[in-house]
Every structure is written in structure tokens, then in C-alpha cells.
Design an enzyme around this catalytic site. Structure first.
Site, PDB file in Angstrom:
ATOM      1  N   SER A 712       0.810  -1.216   0.000  1.00  0.00           N
ATOM      2  CA  SER A 712       0.000   0.000   0.000  1.00  0.00           C
ATOM      3  C   SER A 712       0.845   1.269   0.000  1.00  0.00           C
ATOM      4  CB  SER A 712      -0.945   0.004   1.205  1.00  0.00           C
ATOM      5  OG  SER A 712      -0.212   0.051   2.412  1.00  0.00           O
ATOM      6  N   LYS A 755      -6.320   4.905   7.985  1.00  0.00           N
ATOM      7  CA  LYS A 755      -5.190   5.695   7.491  1.00  0.00           C
ATOM      8  C   LYS A 755      -5.539   7.172   7.387  1.00  0.00           C
ATOM      9  CE  LYS A 755      -3.177   1.838   4.885  1.00  0.00           C
ATOM     10  NZ  LYS A 755      -2.932   1.276   3.545  1.00  0.00           N
TER      11      LYS A 755
END
Length: 865
Positions: A712, A755
Site C-alpha cells: 500500500s 489511514k
């Protein structure tokens, strides 16, 4: 072979330039080129276009409505969950429930069921309820008992009886022995019995005594005395009725002594004959007494067994045991003559008859029984599937320093209790119990339950044990486990899929629709009912539905992790009680969620504190070249939070290698390393079609002291690399998460909500300036269920969330410049980021040619001398 470009603003000539001779280019040792000058300027015959910054239109980011899918409480159609019918079973699990129905309906020993799915999805409760429903019309299974085997005592006999009759059988045998314990002692003390016993005693004992008396008389006539001593019989001469002393006898004439010795020898022979015949006479006497006992006891035994035989006349194996028990009692009828002086070996609290060791072999060990009116097959859940709890065991008790056992100490296992129905077991617990998995497979393959001990197989059994007769097995085994465990078993154990041919795969979530939202509210109502909680009002139910989408990490789905949902409702019920409310409201649900986070987020607090104090370096404002904030998720103890990490890149001329420092330090996982290698593929595919990739770059997660895995961060790493190559700064207020492929397409990642919120919390602590935000893949927009405070900040323009589909789209957000595409001349637009990157790579290639550094296809350097 290297190429150089004269003017990047014009189409290149179709004619290919001639290869460069590295010997001539380097010159002699006395005429070295000035490499210092080369470091400051491109080749003399190349011209560099003056960058012109094209006009760029900034991306405003996603609207607030795209960041969270809310529920309108007015559409739910109720005021509190008291108005709803609680849902029975699970919602949205048609596939799994059909698989279970198929597995239960198919009566085959190898079509057992493995239920896959998350542990807290309510799968166990739902499966158990479904099995009860499916098996309630089935016939109740038979009772099973163990009885003593009179022919082979070490191998107890298993007997099947109709449902509910095992206990009757066991009580009947206790009644038989109790009756005999009362009737037989009185019988043996009766006048008739005692008279006949005395006659037998006199018959056999009198004949022996008469023989001894006759011998005494003959001996006395010959002046010989027969004396009884502790050692037996002895003979000695007599004179005038008195025994002659040895010294006097020794002084007699020899002829007289020899005559006396001869008489004694003849009498001794007669005495020996009488003593030899005595045991036989005693044996015959005992036999006559035993026959007398049996003659008198037979009528009592027959009367005692009449009732129990009549009650079980339809069961041949029971009748066979009763006949064997009656015969054994007839041969051991003297057991009832007097009370036992031995201590029993059964646990205290059982029948006195059962505790008496004289009568234990006539008792019945009820292994499995139920009420005669029971309907349906049993559904048994074994929470501790150890070897003994699964197939049964033979227990031992200490008695006078020894470990003893008998058939009454055979204990049933879960397979016995579930026989004829279904057995539910947690697969991980089963596999962690020594010998249990193999024992279960043996039972399923053989179709019978054989009680054995692991110590027998290992050869370490040191106590007396038994080998009970196996019991036929007809059971449907249902294992519960994660999908990874199912696949591991299928790969590593070849017998697994031959025995568990039905996979019931429970979904983690269901589609979010108006119908399913109402079904979700009914599920909340069932939680309220089962835990006896306060009702949830529609505002609270709407908040729980939104949290269900958050738990699913997808705003288009709802999590059916019932365990976690029930925890939230119960915590909200507590806070509603603290506030004095009669119903659970949205505020109570939010309080429960906030308090749960507060109890779990110590590491998150410490992480944000270290960033706020400047211990961990993270910039949230300004611009930096070759530097960006990547986003990661840390999961700890069931709580996950997002944390920004600074990612930096440095570039120079080299051999085309991108060095992942995490990998070199053995801190990077396989997926992270894969992501970095994809970057190299993207760079080579986009910028090095007609020239070597003479690049050396290093990428690193700054202040990373643990393992890094996942792809990611590959998008953020690519942006830092492009920034370093183009010498274009990146906005430090925009953090990045996303994966990228070799074509520059941005791919979805996990944990996107955590996040974004993790970076938002850092920016909020420092003060939101309207220029901060997060860049995510466009494919992750459907997963957004952000906190309300994040959504509110976006609404007022203090924070932004940008969604991109390609690398170029993100470049514009981060640099404020257009990324640039190739024109008809095959060149990127002047002043674009891509043009700057390609110019830098061309410059590296030209310098590599001057230094004599080539690049092989495998990326290694080649120096021509």
C-alpha cells in the site's frame, strides 16, 4: 549502445545515431575528460529545453457526501426495536445454510461439514439452531450401556436399548441384587437348610472321624499312642497307659524295640491312607453343600430375575446378559452369606450395592440415555475436544496402593452423546489436543467408537485397563474454523477432504440495501432480546447500521460480526443506564464506541505524541523534494489505527537499480519488496524505451524500526522517486496510500478509513490549514466510512480527500503541475513532471556513456576499459 537527443522539442530523426566507441570517448590516460564539468552540465552537443510550467487546475477533492454513507432514521419505519420481530438465525447466509442443510440431509459418513467464517459471526449459534430444527423430526437414538463380560472380563459388552430404557435396566439389576441380599441370607439360616447341611457335614466329617477313632483303638490294643501335634500326627509306645520316654525306650532289648517299631510302621500306613482320603471327602462335602446352596437359591434367583426378564423380553442381548448373570450368581451364591469386609472402589455417593465389590460385575454402566419421550436427534457441542472427552475413557481408582478399574469406570465421550445426531467442534481446539484429531478420523472411517488410551499406543500403560466392545457410530461432525485453517487441512492432510466433503462458507458481510438495513435492525432487536437489554431507538439503530458498514470496511456492505455488534449494544445499554434513559440512543452508541477506543488506543496516543513532540519526523505543511508521508495501519489487540511515516528517495546515475533499504536491512516483507520491484517496471516501461535506465535510487521508510510489509506504500514510494528525479517538490500536507501496477494504474488498499483518520488527527493537533488531506485510490472510495469529525472538516474546507485512478492524476495533486502526456512527436509536454523525469534519466544515460558505464539487461553495470 547509448543514444543522445539533440532537441527534445522536435521529432527525432528516423535515422539511428552511430554507436559510440567507448575507447575513443574516454581518450588516453594523459587526456582524461573533465568529469567535474560533466557533473554540472549536460553533453556539449545536447540542448536542454527551458522548463515552462503549464497551466494546472487543482483538484478540490471528494465532496463530504462521498466520505460516509449515512442512514436516515426516518426510513427505518419504527420508533424502537421493541416494535420489531427478532430475526431467527442469520441474515444473508443463504449459501452457508444451504450447505449445512445438504450436509445434514445426506446420510453418508464421509459428508461431514466444515464451517468457515469469522469467529464472531454467530455461525456457531446459527448452525446449532439450524441443526436442532433439522433434526427435531428425526428418531431419537438408542441408549447404550456396558455390562460385565463373564467369559472375557477384560472386554466389557456393549448393549443397545430403546430410548429411555437403559436407566430402567440399570435400576432393575440393582433391585435384583438388593432383593437377593435380603432373601438369601434368611434362606440359608432357615431350619430346612440348616438340617440338610448338618446331615452333609455329619456324613463326610463322621466317616473321617470314625476311621481315626478305630485306628486309635487298634493302636491302644498294641500299646501304641497316636498323638496330635502342631506338626500333625505322631505315634509313640505306651506302657500301662503312659507314653514311654525316648531314653527308656532306647534301654529296652533290641528285639522288643524292633517289634514296637514294626507295629508303629503298620499303623502309620493306615493313618496316611486315612489322611489321604480326607481332602477328597472334604471336596465331596463342599460339592454337596454347593449343590445344596444352588438347590435352595435357584428358586429365589428365579423369582428375583422374573420381573427384569419380563421387562426386557424383547431384547435378546439383555436376556443373554441376565442369563449369564443368573448363572454366575448361582455359582457364587455364598457371596450373600455374610457382608463384605472389603472396601469398595466406586466413588462415594453411588448405590451401596454398586460400591460393594462383590456385586459390581452384576451392575449396568449406563453410557448414554435419555427420556423415552425425547424427540429428535441430539446436537452436542464439545468445547474441550480432548482425546478422552471425544471418544470416552477408562478411569482408574486407587485401592490399597494399586490402580484398579472395571467396566463401571468406562466413561462416555462426546461421540457417544452425539451418536445418531450431530457433534459441533472448534477445529483449532481439536487440532491442538494431542491424539484427538487422529482419534476422530479413526472413528469416522471405521464407523464405530472404540475407547482406547493414547498410552496404549505409545506402550507406556502401566495400570490395569480394559478393551470395551466398540459401539457403532452414526454422527454428523461439524467443525468450525477459519478459511485459512480449512485450506491448510485440505493441503496437508489427505484424509481431511475425504471425510469433510461439505464446506459451509459464511460471509463476513452482506449487501447494504434498504431491506437488509431493516433486517439488520431486526438482528439488533434479537440481540436486545437475548441479552435482556433496553430497546434501541431508531436513531441508535441507524448509528449501529452505519457502524456495521464501518466494521465491514465497505459502505456498500454490512458486517455480520454479531459478536462485536452485540458488544457495542451491551456497552451502549450500560451508558444508557448511566444516563437514566429507558432506550438506547445514538449518543449511547457513540459513547460506547468512543469508550472502547479510549480503552484500546494507548499505542495510538503514544504514536501521535512522538510525532507531535518532533521525535518522529512527519511534516504536514510546506513542500519537499523526494519526500512524502506514506500511511500504514497498525493492528494491536483487536484495535487498528493509522500512522503516517515519512518516505524519502535519493537518485543518482547508476546501473538501473532501485534499492529498497527495508529489504536490504531484512525489514521488508515479500509484498513490500514486490511493490518496489513494480516501481522499477513502471519506470523502465514509461521512460526507458529507447535508452538504458542508468539510474541508482534508494527508497526508505524513515525511522522505521520494525518489519514493513504490504504494497500500500508503493504509490507513495513512486511519487517520492519521481519527485527526486524531476526535482519537483511534493506537498507535505497531502499523505498518500495506494498500490500501483506497472502501467501506472492505482489500486485499492486496505484500512483506508484508519489511514485517513490517523493523518487527520496529526494535522488537527497541529492546526488544520485547508491545504492538508489524503490521496487514496479511486477504487477505495466505496470503502469510505470516515468519522463524523473528519467529514465535518471536509465540509468546511479544512481537510480534503483526493481519489485518483492513475499515477499522473496524483502527481497533479501533489506537485501542482500537470503530469504531462506524450504528444504526436512522442515527447512529454514541456514543463510537465514526466518531461522533467525523462530529461533527468536521459542526462543519467548520457553521463553513463561518458563514464563508460553500461547496463546489461539484468540491471548490472558493465564498464568498458
Amino acid at each position: 549502445m547509448f543514444f543522445k537527443r539533440a532537441n527534445r522539442d522536435k521529432p527525432s530523426s528516423p535515422a539511428q545515431p552511430a554507436p559510440v566507441n567507448f575507447e575513443l570517448a574516454r581518450g588516453s590516460a594523459q587526456a582524461e575528460p573533465d568529469h567535474a564539468a560533466d557533473d554540472e552540465a549536460p553533453a556539449a552537443d545536447s540542448t536542454v529545453a527551458v522548463p515552462v510550467r503549464p497551466e494546472f487546475k487543482a483538484d478540490a477533492g471528494l465532496p463530504a457526501s462521498e466520505l460516509r454513507r449515512r442512514v436516515d432514521p426516518s426510513t427505518l419505519g419504527f420508533d424502537t426495536t421493541d416494535e420489531l420481530d427478532p430475526v431467527s438465525g442469520l441474515i444473508g447466509q443463504t449459501r452457508a445454510l444451504k450447505a449445512i442443510a445438504f450436509g445434514v440431509g445426506l446420510k453418508a459418513p464421509d459428508f461431514n461439514i466444515f464451517v468457515c467464517g469469522p469467529p464472531a459471526s454467530g455461525r456457531r449459534t446459527a448452525v446449532k439452531a439450524h441443526l436442532h430444527q433439522a433434526t427435531k423430526t428425526s428418531a431419537a437414538p438408542a441408549d447404550w450401556v456396558y455390562v460385565h463380560n463373564f467369559e472375557q472380563p477384560g472386554q466389557p459388552t456393549a448393549i443397545s436399548l430403546p430410548r429411555g430404557r437403559a436407566s430402567v435396566f440399570a435400576r432393575g439389576m440393582v433391585a435384583v441384587i438388593d432383593e437377593l441380599k435380603v432373601a438369601l441370607p434368611g434362606l440359608f439360616e432357615g431350619h430346612d437348610y440348616q438340617a440338610r447341611r448338618r446331615a452333609i457335614d455329619e456324613e463326610f466329617r463322621g466317616a473321617h472321624d470314625d476311621g481315626i477313632e478305630a485306628l486309635n483303638r487298634r493302636a491302644a490294643q498294641q500299646n501304641i499312642a497316636i498323638l496330635r501335634t502342631p506338626m500333625g500326627f505322631a505315634m509313640a509306645p505306651m506302657h500301662e497307659g503312659k507314653v514311654v520316654k525316648p531314653e527308656v525306650f532306647a534301654g529296652l532289648p533290641e528285639r522288643l524295640r524292633k517289634d514296637v517299631e514294626a507295629k508303629i510302621q503298620d499303623l502309620q500306613k493306615e493313618l496316611e491312607l486315612l489322611l489321604t482320603q480326607a481332602p477328597r471327602a472334604e471336596r465331596l462335602g463342599r460339592q454337596k453343600l454347593a449343590e445344596l446352596d444352588q438347590e435352595f437359591a435357584r428358586r429365589v434367583l428365579r423369582s428375583a430375575f422374573d420381573d427384569i426378564e419380563a421387562a426386557h423380553g424383547d431384547l435378546p442381548r439383555v436376556l443373554a446378559f441376565l442369563a449369564a448373570a443368573e448363572g454366575d450368581l448361582l455359582h457364587n451364591i455364598r457371596l450373600f452369606a455374610s457382608p463384605s469386609a472389603e472396601a469398595g472402589i466406586a466413588p462415594a455417593g453411588s448405590f451401596d450395592t454398586v460400591r460393594d465389590p462383590r456385586f459390581r460385575r452384576y451392575m449396568v454402566n449406563v453410557l448414554v440415555t435419555g427420556a423415552s419421550e425425547d424427540q429428535g436427534a441430539p446436537v452436542v457441542a464439545e468445547d474441550n475436544p480432548s482425546h478422552g472427552n471425544l471418544i470416552g475413557r477408562v478411569e482408574h481408582v486407587a485401592h490399597m496402593g494399586a490402580m484398579l478399574t472395571d467396566f463401571l469406570l468406562v466413561k462416555p465421550g462426546a461421540l457417544h452423546r452425539a451418536n445418531g445426531g450431530a457433534l459441533l467442534i472448534d477445529a483449532r481446539k481439536l487440532l491442538s489436543a494431542p491424539f484427538a484429531w487422529d482419534a476422530l478420523k479413526r472413528a469416522l472411517k471405521s464407523g464405530q467408537i472404540r475407547i482406547d488410551s493414547p498410552a496404549d499406543a505409545l506402550g507406556i500403560q502401566s495400570t490395569q485397563s480394559l478393551d470395551p466392545e466398540p459401539i457403532p457410530l452414526d454422527v454428523k461432525v461439524v467443525l468450525f474454523g477459519e478459511r485459512t485453517l480449512y485450506h491448510e487441512l485440505a493441503a496437508l492432510d489427505p484424509e481431511f477432504q475425504r471425510l469433510f466433503k461439505v464446506q459451509a462458507d459464511f460471509d463476513d458481510s452482506i449487501e447494504r440495501s434498504a431491506g437488509n438495513e431493516l433486517a439488520y435492525a431486526r438482528l439488533i432487536a434479537s440481540i436486545v432480546a437475548s441479552h435482556e437489554l433496553k430497546p434501541v431507538d431508531r436513531e441508535g439503530a441507524a448509528r449501529l447500521i452505519e457502524e456495521g458498514a464501518r466494521l465491514a470496511a465497505d459502505r456498500e456492505k454490512l458486517s455480520i460480526e454479531i459478536g462485536r455488534l452485540a458488544d457495542i449494544v451491551r456497552e451502549a445499554d450500560y451508558w444508557a443506564g448511566q444516563a437514566g434513559r429507558k432506550a438506547i440512543t445514538r449518543a449511547d452508541v457513540q459513547r460506547a464506541l468512543d469508550e472502547h477506543i479510549l480503552r484500546s488506543n494507548r499505542l495510538d496516543d503514544r504514536s501521535r505524541e512522538s510525532i507531535g513532540r518532533g521525535i518522529v519526523l512527519v511534516d504536514t505543511a510546506g513542500e519537499k523534494t523526494g519526500q512524502i508521508n506514506g500511511l500504514s495501519v497498525i493492528a494491536h489487540g483487536g484495535f487498528a489505527f493509522g500512522r503516517p511515516s515519512r518516505i524519502t528517495a535519493r537518485v543518482r546515475m547508476g546501473s538501473g537499480r532501485v534499492t529498497d533499504i527495508e529489504r536490504e536491512a531484512k525489514l521488508g516483507g515479500a509484498l513490500h519488496s514486490k511493490g518496489v520491484m513494480i516501481l522499477w517496471g513502471f519506470l523502465a516501461g514509461r521512460y526507458a524505451q529507447n535508452m538504458p535506465l542508468a539510474l541508482a535510487a534508494t527508497l526508505v521508510f524513515e525511522q522505521s524500526y520494525g518489519a514493513v510489509d504490504g504494497d500500500s506504500a508503493s504509490l507513495a514510494e513512486l511519487y517520492t522517486l519521481l519527485s527526486a528525479l524531476a526535482d519537483v517538490p511534493l506537498n507535505q500536507g497531502i499523505a498518500v496510500t495506494g498500490a500501483v501496477n506497472q502501467w501506472g494504474e492505482v489500486q485499492a488498499v486496505g484500512g483506508v478509513n484508519e489511514k485517513i483518520e490517523g493523518f487527520f488527527d496529526i494535522c488537527k493537533a497541529r492546526g488544520l490549514d485547508g491545504k492538508q488531506g489524503v490521496l487514496i485510490p479511486q477504487s477505495n472510495v466505496q470503502h469510505l466510512m470516515l468519522r463524523e469529525d473528519v467529514v465535518e472538516a471536509v465540509e468546511v474546507g479544512e481537510f480534503s480527500v483526493h481519489a485518483v485512478e492513475t499515477v499522473d492524476a496524483g502527481l497533479g495533486v501533489l506537485t501542482g503541475r500537470i503530469a504531462g502526456g506524450r504528444g504526436a512527436d512522442g515527447l512529454f509536454a514541456t514543463g510537465s513532471v514526466n518531461r522533467m523525469v525523462e530529461d533527468k534519466l536521459l542526462h543519467f544515460a548520457d553521463r553513463a556513456r561518458r563514464y563508460g558505464v553500461g547496463v546489461r539487461d539484468d540491471g548490472t553495470e558493465q564498464v568498458t576499459s
